[in-house]
Design a protein around this motif. Structure first.
Motif, PDB file in Angstrom:
ATOM      1  N   ILE A 255       0.762  -1.428  -0.028  1.00 44.89           N
ATOM      2  CA  ILE A 255       0.164  -0.014  -0.019  1.00 44.89           C
ATOM      3  C   ILE A 255       0.780   1.111   0.027  1.00 44.89           C
ATOM      4  CG2 ILE A 255      -1.774   1.415   1.192  1.00 44.89           C
ATOM      5  CD1 ILE A 255      -2.828  -1.440   2.226  1.00 44.89           C
ATOM      6  N   SER A 256       1.941   1.231   0.901  1.00 47.84           N
ATOM      7  CA  SER A 256       2.718   2.260   0.886  1.00 47.84           C
ATOM      8  C   SER A 256       3.463   2.766  -0.548  1.00 47.84           C
ATOM      9  CB  SER A 256       3.777   2.308   2.104  1.00 47.84           C
ATOM     10  OG  SER A 256       3.184   2.177   3.257  1.00 47.84           O
ATOM     11  N   THR A 257       3.864   1.670  -0.975  1.00 44.78           N
ATOM     12  CA  THR A 257       4.462   1.716  -2.294  1.00 44.78           C
ATOM     13  C   THR A 257       3.888   2.271  -3.523  1.00 44.78           C
ATOM     14  OG1 THR A 257       6.051  -0.344  -2.001  1.00 44.78           O
ATOM     15  CG2 THR A 257       5.800   0.366  -4.126  1.00 44.78           C
ATOM     16  N   ALA A 258       2.438   1.823  -3.443  1.00 40.43           N
ATOM     17  CA  ALA A 258       1.533   2.253  -4.498  1.00 40.43           C
ATOM     18  C   ALA A 258       1.203   3.891  -4.117  1.00 40.43           C
ATOM     19  CB  ALA A 258       0.345   1.660  -4.272  1.00 40.43           C
ATOM     20  N   ARG A 259       1.021   4.231  -2.908  1.00 42.72           N
ATOM     21  CA  ARG A 259       0.749   5.647  -2.543  1.00 42.72           C
ATOM     22  C   ARG A 259       2.012   6.546  -3.104  1.00 42.72           C
ATOM     23  NH1 ARG A 259      -0.379   6.024   3.670  1.00 42.72           N
ATOM     24  NH2 ARG A 259      -0.850   8.290   3.143  1.00 42.72           N
ATOM     25  N   PHE A 260       3.342   5.811  -2.585  1.00 47.21           N
ATOM     26  CA  PHE A 260       4.490   6.599  -3.064  1.00 47.21           C
ATOM     27  C   PHE A 260       4.496   6.895  -4.815  1.00 47.21           C
ATOM     28  CE2 PHE A 260       8.719   6.763  -4.884  1.00 47.21           C
ATOM     29  CZ  PHE A 260       9.266   7.715  -3.990  1.00 47.21           C
ATOM     30  N   TYR A 261       4.315   6.067  -5.177  1.00 51.68           N
ATOM     31  CA  TYR A 261       4.129   5.949  -6.700  1.00 51.68           C
ATOM     32  C   TYR A 261       3.253   7.173  -7.314  1.00 51.68           C
ATOM     33  CZ  TYR A 261       4.261   4.231 -11.755  1.00 51.68           C
ATOM     34  OH  TYR A 261       4.383   4.427 -12.912  1.00 51.68           O
ATOM     35  N   GLY A 262       1.948   7.039  -6.610  1.00 53.24           N
ATOM     36  CA  GLY A 262       0.899   7.835  -6.868  1.00 53.24           C
ATOM     37  C   GLY A 262       1.521   9.558  -6.872  1.00 53.24           C
ATOM     38  N   VAL A 263       2.134   9.793  -5.697  1.00 55.56           N
ATOM     39  CA  VAL A 263       2.397  11.273  -5.487  1.00 55.56           C
ATOM     40  C   VAL A 263       3.568  11.635  -6.142  1.00 55.56           C
ATOM     41  CG1 VAL A 263       3.163  12.429  -3.337  1.00 55.56           C
ATOM     42  CG2 VAL A 263       1.592  10.866  -3.055  1.00 55.56           C
ATOM     43  N   ASN A 264       4.775  10.697  -6.366  1.00 53.78           N
ATOM     44  CA  ASN A 264       5.987  11.052  -6.982  1.00 53.78           C
ATOM     45  C   ASN A 264       6.325  10.598  -8.116  1.00 53.78           C
ATOM     46  OD1 ASN A 264       7.815  11.823  -4.215  1.00 53.78           O
ATOM     47  ND2 ASN A 264       6.342   9.941  -3.640  1.00 53.78           N
ATOM     48  N   LEU A 265       5.365   9.673  -8.765  1.00 53.62           N
ATOM     49  CA  LEU A 265       5.696   9.230 -10.124  1.00 53.62           C
ATOM     50  C   LEU A 265       4.893   9.556 -11.183  1.00 53.62           C
ATOM     51  CD1 LEU A 265       7.912   6.015  -9.075  1.00 53.62           C
ATOM     52  CD2 LEU A 265       8.608   8.507  -9.581  1.00 53.62           C
ATOM     53  N   LEU A 266       3.584   9.144 -10.676  1.00 53.95           N
ATOM     54  CA  LEU A 266       2.334   9.371 -11.613  1.00 53.95           C
ATOM     55  C   LEU A 266       2.156  10.783 -12.181  1.00 53.95           C
ATOM     56  CD1 LEU A 266      -0.774   7.377 -10.437  1.00 53.95           C
ATOM     57  CD2 LEU A 266       0.061   7.229 -12.673  1.00 53.95           C
ATOM     58  N   PRO A 267       2.449  11.820 -11.296  1.00 55.92           N
ATOM     59  CA  PRO A 267       2.430  13.172 -11.925  1.00 55.92           C
ATOM     60  C   PRO A 267       3.200  13.471 -13.076  1.00 55.92           C
ATOM     61  CG  PRO A 267       2.294  13.271  -9.626  1.00 55.92           C
ATOM     62  CD  PRO A 267       2.688  11.768  -9.934  1.00 55.92           C
ATOM     63  N   LYS A 268       4.326  12.728 -13.199  1.00 55.16           N
ATOM     64  CA  LYS A 268       5.181  12.905 -14.504  1.00 55.16           C
ATOM     65  C   LYS A 268       4.385  12.669 -15.781  1.00 55.16           C
ATOM     66  CE  LYS A 268       9.529  11.191 -12.240  1.00 55.16           C
ATOM     67  NZ  LYS A 268      10.619  10.415 -12.298  1.00 55.16           N
ATOM     68  N   VAL A 269       3.342  12.040 -15.796  1.00 53.30           N
ATOM     69  CA  VAL A 269       2.299  11.954 -16.774  1.00 53.30           C
ATOM     70  C   VAL A 269       2.151  13.300 -17.514  1.00 53.30           C
ATOM     71  CG1 VAL A 269       0.162  11.153 -17.730  1.00 53.30           C
ATOM     72  CG2 VAL A 269       1.583   9.845 -16.315  1.00 53.30           C
ATOM     73  N   HIS A 270       1.782  14.327 -16.643  1.00 57.72           N
ATOM     74  CA  HIS A 270       1.258  15.538 -17.270  1.00 57.72           C
ATOM     75  C   HIS A 270       2.139  16.327 -17.840  1.00 57.72           C
ATOM     76  CE1 HIS A 270      -2.128  14.216 -14.506  1.00 57.72           C
ATOM     77  NE2 HIS A 270      -1.489  14.461 -13.404  1.00 57.72           N
ATOM     78  N   GLY A 271       3.577  16.358 -17.490  1.00 63.96           N
ATOM     79  CA  GLY A 271       4.652  16.837 -18.034  1.00 63.96           C
ATOM     80  C   GLY A 271       4.750  16.559 -19.417  1.00 63.96           C
ATOM     81  N   LEU A 272       4.335  15.277 -19.739  1.00 63.72           N
ATOM     82  CA  LEU A 272       4.772  14.962 -21.177  1.00 63.72           C
ATOM     83  C   LEU A 272       3.556  14.996 -21.999  1.00 63.72           C
ATOM     84  CD1 LEU A 272       5.702  11.219 -19.654  1.00 63.72           C
ATOM     85  CD2 LEU A 272       7.188  12.818 -20.903  1.00 63.72           C
ATOM     86  N   LEU A 273       2.590  15.697 -21.806  1.00 66.56           N
ATOM     87  CA  LEU A 273       1.428  15.750 -22.386  1.00 66.56           C
ATOM     88  C   LEU A 273       1.688  16.850 -23.751  1.00 66.56           C
ATOM     89  CD1 LEU A 273      -1.593  15.308 -23.322  1.00 66.56           C
ATOM     90  CD2 LEU A 273      -2.191  16.872 -21.674  1.00 66.56           C
ATOM     91  N   ALA A 274       2.257  17.740 -23.474  1.00 63.80           N
ATOM     92  CA  ALA A 274       2.474  18.935 -24.435  1.00 63.80           C
ATOM     93  C   ALA A 274       3.511  18.245 -25.491  1.00 63.80           C
ATOM     94  CB  ALA A 274       3.177  19.979 -23.686  1.00 63.80           C
ATOM     95  N   GLY A 275       4.360  17.525 -24.961  1.00 64.75           N
ATOM     96  CA  GLY A 275       5.190  17.060 -26.136  1.00 64.75           C
ATOM     97  C   GLY A 275       4.529  16.052 -26.983  1.00 64.75           C
ATOM     98  N   VAL A 276       3.696  15.334 -26.587  1.00 63.41           N
ATOM     99  CA  VAL A 276       2.713  14.510 -27.477  1.00 63.41           C
ATOM    100  C   VAL A 276       1.884  15.125 -28.412  1.00 63.41           C
ATOM    101  CG1 VAL A 276       0.834  12.919 -27.456  1.00 63.41           C
ATOM    102  CG2 VAL A 276       2.515  12.681 -25.757  1.00 63.41           C
ATOM    103  N   THR A 277       1.260  16.318 -28.127  1.00 61.44           N
ATOM    104  CA  THR A 277       0.303  17.059 -28.731  1.00 61.44           C
ATOM    105  C   THR A 277       0.860  18.601 -29.490  1.00 61.44           C
ATOM    106  OG1 THR A 277      -0.397  18.429 -26.761  1.00 61.44           O
ATOM    107  CG2 THR A 277      -1.495  16.312 -27.414  1.00 61.44           C
ATOM    108  N   ASP A 278       2.283  18.853 -29.313  1.00 61.49           N
ATOM    109  CA  ASP A 278       2.770  20.136 -29.976  1.00 61.49           C
ATOM    110  C   ASP A 278       3.057  19.887 -31.362  1.00 61.49           C
ATOM    111  OD1 ASP A 278       3.569  22.766 -29.258  1.00 61.49           O
ATOM    112  OD2 ASP A 278       5.637  21.976 -29.935  1.00 61.49           O
ATOM    113  N   GLY A 279       3.181  18.777 -31.752  1.00 61.25           N
ATOM    114  CA  GLY A 279       3.553  18.503 -33.167  1.00 61.25           C
ATOM    115  C   GLY A 279       5.060  18.607 -33.377  1.00 61.25           C
ATOM    116  N   PRO A 280       5.619  18.361 -34.766  1.00 64.13           N
ATOM    117  CA  PRO A 280       6.814  18.049 -34.932  1.00 64.13           C
ATOM    118  C   PRO A 280       7.462  19.446 -35.126  1.00 64.13           C
ATOM    119  CG  PRO A 280       5.650  17.871 -36.955  1.00 64.13           C
ATOM    120  CD  PRO A 280       4.721  18.016 -35.726  1.00 64.13           C
ATOM    121  N   ASP A 281       7.084  20.566 -35.324  1.00 71.78           N
ATOM    122  CA  ASP A 281       7.645  21.724 -35.888  1.00 71.78           C
ATOM    123  C   ASP A 281       9.014  22.160 -34.891  1.00 71.78           C
ATOM    124  OD1 ASP A 281       5.723  22.123 -37.772  1.00 71.78           O
ATOM    125  OD2 ASP A 281       4.697  23.740 -36.727  1.00 71.78           O
TER     126      ASP A 281
END
Length: 407
Positions: A367-393
């Motif tokens: 449980i503690s490991t999952a909670r740590f992942y949720g707080v510390n690692l899952l939020p990295k997803v949001h920082g990658l979104l712009a790199g997906v949708t910004d295009g190749p220019d």
């Protein structure tokens, strides 16, 4: 006259290209027959033995297959990697002519899952090695301690070890899910179940290969950092984990190729229903996590937010007609989806552990490991979104002459 072919050419990066551990060695070789059409559709698959079999089926005369050289590599030194030369070597056609690529990918897809497992395996060993060192290495005085402390008692070292632990457990779950899908695909009695399992396997294969190997490299690097200066010394053993695992994002299809496969081929499967079903499966965990109470509320919140970002990226990729834009966003998307999947699997583990966690410290740690992942690692997803949708220019905004030029 005997149906064999004379194969000429060379092959590179051949693992265990020659040895004396077995009576014979069988090489799978992709080659073109004289009248083959151009491109991949003209490639056939051949079996080329080191020794041609005699009339009794035993190894006979040496075939015209030779080692030209053995590569000097960064890692995996126990595995010889050879350059091979074929000089009218006797070979035998596998299956039908011009179908070699399709046959070879049967092996390649299996190998990609195995390489994902390799990334997990080295990561697990690097984690265990670093944890053992951190428990024994005395350095400084931890906050609140009355004397000298093991470095595992320092917050930054603890963060590194928890990152290694959380990623390793998430990787293991992803590999297990892919392997289970393969089992169901091979053995399901119901055709619909077999097809569904095959689709899930197809979706998870590039993620398991790429995300587990990228994280394997990251975890091995963190392991060196935990050991500090000793991690940079060969004697400690930490460097070997990094050198050995560094090949895994490269062979059996680079992780960039896996990302293109994921975005260009796997996301559109069945008009996008395969990825949609997988994301809906993750969404369905929200209710059980809510029932898990305050202890899992933070994990629930972060998982839902990460799922929202991945849905946005997925819908953008599947709706775009710009092939170059989709290709440009493939690698960050692959990391987004892998990170989300890791959080999903750990959340399932946390739910399974919740009932008996009070009386079992191993379950409580899940449980503690999952909670740590949720707080510390899952939020990295949001920082990658712009790199997906910004295009190749922006990727091509700088002229080639300025790439690699002095700053």
């Amino acid at each position: 006259e005997d149906g064999s072919y004379a194969i000429s050419g060379s092959k590179i990066f051949i693992t265990w290209g020659d040895h004396d551990l077995t009576e014979n060695i069988i090489h799978l070789v992709l080659a073109r027959t004289p009248d083959a059409p151009p491109g991949p559709k003209g490639i056939s698959l051949f079996v080329v033995p080191k020794f041609v079999l005699d009339e009794n089926g035993n190894p006979g005369n040496r075939n015209a297959v030779e080692i030209v050289s053995i590569e000097h590599k960064l890692g995996i030194h126990a595995s010889p990697t050879c350059v091979m030369s074929f000089d009218k070597a006797t070979g035998y056609l596998v299956g039908e002519e011009n179908h070699g690529m399709r046959y070879m990918f049967t092996m390649m897809n299996q190998a990609r899952l195995e390489v994902g497992l390799e990334g997990l395996s080295v990561a697990q060993r690097a984690y265990e090695h670093a944890a053992e060192y951190a428990k024994e290495r005395i350095q400084g005085r931890a906050l609140g301690s009355g004397g000298s402390s093991s470095i595992i008692d320092h917050a930054d070292v603890r963060r590194m070890l928890m990152t290694m632990k959380a990623y390793s457990e998430a990787m293991r779950c992803l590999v297990y899910d892919a392997a289970a899908a393969e089992d169901r695909h091979q053995n399901a009695q119901d055709e619909a179940a077999r097809v569904a399992a095959g689709n899930r396997l197809a979706l998870l294969t590039p993620i398991a290969k790429s995300w587990c190997t990228d994280r394997g490299v990251e975890i091995a690097s963190i392991g060196i950092q935990v050991l500090g200066g000793m991690g940079f010394i060969e004697e400690s053993g930490a460097a070997q984990f990094y050198r050995d695992v560094r090949i895994t994002p490269i062979y059996e299809g680079t992780n960039g190729i896996q990302a293109l496969d994921l975005v260009m081929r796997k996301l559109p499967m069945d008009d996008g229903s395969v990825i949609t079903s997988y994301l809906d499966e993750i969404a369905a965990l929200d209710g059980p996590l809510e029932e898990g109470g305050d202890e899992l509320e933070g994990l629930r919140t972060h998982l839902a937010a990460a799922l929202g970002s991945v849905r946005t990226a997925t819908e953008w990729l599947n709706s775009s007609d710009d092939v170059q834009a989709r290709m440009a966003g493939a690698t960050p998307y692959q990391e987004m989806l892998g990170t989300l999947a890791g959080g999903y699997y750990l959340a399932r583990q946390a739910l399974a552990a919740l009932q008996n966690a009070d009386s079992d410290s191993w379950l409580a740690a899940k449980i503690s490991t999952a909670r740590f992942y949720g707080v510390n690692l899952l939020p990295k997803v949001h920082g990658l979104l712009a790199g997906v949708t910004d295009g190749p220019d922006l990727l091509f905004a700088i002229d080639d002459e300025h790439i690699g030029a002095p700053a």
